[in-house]
Design an enzyme around this catalytic site. Structure first.
Site, PDB file in Angstrom:
ATOM      1  N   CYS A   1       0.804  -1.233   0.000  1.00 28.14           N
ATOM      2  CA  CYS A   1       0.000   0.000   0.000  1.00 28.14           C
ATOM      3  C   CYS A   1       0.834   1.279   0.000  1.00 28.14           C
ATOM      4  CB  CYS A   1      -0.940   0.005   1.207  1.00 28.14           C
ATOM      5  SG  CYS A   1      -1.881  -1.512   1.376  1.00 28.14           S
TER       6      CYS A   1
ATOM      7  N   HIS B   1      -3.230   7.771   6.221  1.00 26.08           N
ATOM      8  CA  HIS B   1      -3.385   6.441   5.634  1.00 26.08           C
ATOM      9  C   HIS B   1      -4.815   5.975   5.858  1.00 26.08           C
ATOM     10  CE1 HIS B   1      -2.289   2.550   4.095  1.00 26.08           C
ATOM     11  NE2 HIS B   1      -2.792   1.974   5.175  1.00 26.08           N
TER      12      HIS B   1
ATOM     13  N   GLU C   1      -2.331   5.001  13.855  1.00 30.98           N
ATOM     14  CA  GLU C   1      -1.932   6.217  13.147  1.00 30.98           C
ATOM     15  C   GLU C   1      -2.209   7.448  14.006  1.00 30.98           C
ATOM     16  OE1 GLU C   1      -2.168   8.296   8.724  1.00 30.98           O
ATOM     17  OE2 GLU C   1      -3.553   6.662   9.214  1.00 30.98           O
TER      18      GLU C   1
ATOM     19  N   LYS D   1      -9.577   7.659   1.549  1.00 32.90           N
ATOM     20  CA  LYS D   1      -9.979   6.279   1.241  1.00 32.90           C
ATOM     21  C   LYS D   1     -11.478   6.085   1.449  1.00 32.90           C
ATOM     22  CE  LYS D   1      -5.614   3.852   2.125  1.00 32.90           C
ATOM     23  NZ  LYS D   1      -4.764   5.000   2.514  1.00 32.90           N
TER      24      LYS D   1
ATOM     25  N   HIS E   1      -9.597   1.930  -1.017  1.00 32.94           N
ATOM     26  CA  HIS E   1      -8.182   1.614  -0.817  1.00 32.94           C
ATOM     27  C   HIS E   1      -7.679   0.910  -2.068  1.00 32.94           C
ATOM     28  CE1 HIS E   1      -4.408   0.631   0.755  1.00 32.94           C
ATOM     29  NE2 HIS E   1      -4.732   0.274   1.990  1.00 32.94           N
TER      30      HIS E   1
ATOM     31  N   PHE F   1       1.432  -3.129   4.544  1.00 26.26           N
ATOM     32  CA  PHE F   1       1.743  -4.459   5.051  1.00 26.26           C
ATOM     33  C   PHE F   1       3.250  -4.684   4.909  1.00 26.26           C
ATOM     34  CE2 PHE F   1      -2.523  -6.928   4.443  1.00 26.26           C
ATOM     35  CZ  PHE F   1      -3.049  -6.241   5.524  1.00 26.26           C
TER      36      PHE F   1
END
Length: 407
Positions: free
Chosen positions: A166, A298, A309, A330, A335, A394
């Site tokens: 991502c 994010h 976050e 998002k 996403h 990830f």
């Protein structure tokens, strides 16, 4: 940053995503807080636990490519080329042979041609067809988008693809920015693309238990997970002095780039890595935390990541975190994995340029563990000079871009 480093401008943008088929349509949806999340119609979802995604509306590849070209392009490559075309047109740049030799293409994709692979394996294993289409590899390879952009425009400088899940397109834009700033190239096309809507890939995401059954509502107490999206987004980066000399429209200035790794877990983020990535971006941009007015988070909408976050932002910004606007787009475009950072970068650039902060859509209820100003549901007219755009992937791979409003 050295004394010889060049300032870098964003002079072109292109995007195709669930919010629209170009930058104008996309920004209109963002400014209205209109989400592109809807029922998935390109895949049979009857065997999935979720039904919704962020697909490009009314997408017809025949409007962009002839039949022979479509055969050689996986959708993720199509989106990359379409976004690059718009970005170059927007920039007003004339590609001379000399400039083509000194231009870079840096793209990001987490999965490459996933639908091509899925279809190929279905033929091989389900239908027992012994032959595999010879175009599977060139369609599916992650660098196909970069290669097709290179061939379409005759760009012969560095061209490559970054695949860091991502964070892919933030890493791509950041590296392209450094190449322009340090004089390695005089122009860069940078961004990302992704096409995740194939049955096998959706089943794989279902197994991770992070998919929302309805919509994406980052930072909201009742959030239930992420929503996948598709599309592509590209930015044109060039030296600020060059852009000014040719009287180009300067959308924003790229100020800095920071990256880090958590060294922690393949799928669970830590707060330490994001803190170090944001700090590195500020250091690279020669900015103090108090100068930042907006963060495009994010903000994936999962139960674990949003509080992490939030903690990272509070740790780095301290009391200034209470004065920061932090939103996740998002909730609007979904996403889109390796492409999402580029979409968010464009949203951040346009927020700075237009003095309008994107909202966190679908927000219903504050979460005490996400105690930030998340610009709920409605875009906010606010002029901000400096902003960050966060991507945390990830594998614990973090990439953060710092932007400045056009002067």
């Amino acid at each position: 940053m050295t004394a010889q480093a060049r300032r870098v401008a964003v002079t072109g943008m292109g995007v195709i995503c669930a919010l629209g088929n170009n930058t104008g349509e996309t920004w209109n949806a963002v400014s209205q807080g209109r989400s592109g999340i809807a029922a998935i119609d390109s895949v049979d979802t009857s065997k999935l636990r979720f039904r919704n995604g962020a697909q490009i509306p009314r997408y017809d590849p025949g409007k962009h490519f002839d039949a022979n070209r479509i055969r050689s392009l996986d959708p993720f490559s199509q989106f990359a080329v379409i976004a690059a075309r718009e970005a170059l047109k927007d920039s007003g740049i004339t590609l001379t042979p000399a400039l083509c030799e000194n231009a870079a293409i840096v793209t990001g994709s987490g999965m490459g041609g996933q639908s091509t692979q899925d279809a190929g394996f279905a033929k091989l294993y389900q239908r027992n067809q012994p032959r595999v289409d010879p175009l599977v590899i060139p369609r599916a390879m992650a660098n196909a988008g970069a290669s097709h952009i290179s061939m379409e425009f005759g760009i012969t400088g560095p061209a490559y693809t970054v695949s860091t899940a991502c964070s892919s397109s933030n890493h791509a834009i950041g590296q392209a920015f450094w190449m322009v700033r340090n004089g390695i190239v005089d122009l860069a096309i940078a961004g990302g693309s992704e096409a995740p809507f194939s049955f096998g890939f959706l089943k794989a995401w279902e197994a991770l238990r992070v998919m929302s059954p309805d919509t994406c509502r980052p930072f909201s107490k009742d959030r239930r997970g992420l929503i996948l999206g598709e599309g592509g987004a590209m930015l044109i980066l060039e030296p600020l002095a060059t852009a000014r000399a040719r009287d180009a429209t300067i959308h924003a200035e790229v100020m800095g780039f920071g990256m880090s790794s958590d060294a922690h877990h393949l799928t669970h983020l830590s707060s330490d890595g994001p803190v170090r990535a944001m700090r590195a971006a500020l250091r690279d941009a020669l900015l103090l935390p108090e100068q930042v007015g907006y963060i495009n988070a994010h903000g994936s909408g999962t139960l674990v990541n949003d509080p992490l976050e939030t903690r990272a932002i509070r740790e780095l910004f301290g009391a200034h975190a209470d004065r920061l606007a932090v939103s996740s787009t998002k909730s609007l475009h979904g996403h889109s994995l390796g492409a999402t950072g580029a979409m968010e970068a464009i949203c951040t650039v346009l927020a700075l340029k237009n003095g309008l902060l994107p909202p966190t859509a679908n927000f219903t209820e504050p979460d005490p563990d996400c105690d930030l100003d998340v610009v709920p549901n409605r875009a906010r007219p606010t002029q901000v000079e400096y902003a960050l755009s966060n991507s945390f992937a990830f594998g614990g791979l973090n990439a953060v871009l710092a932007f400045r409003a056009p002067q």
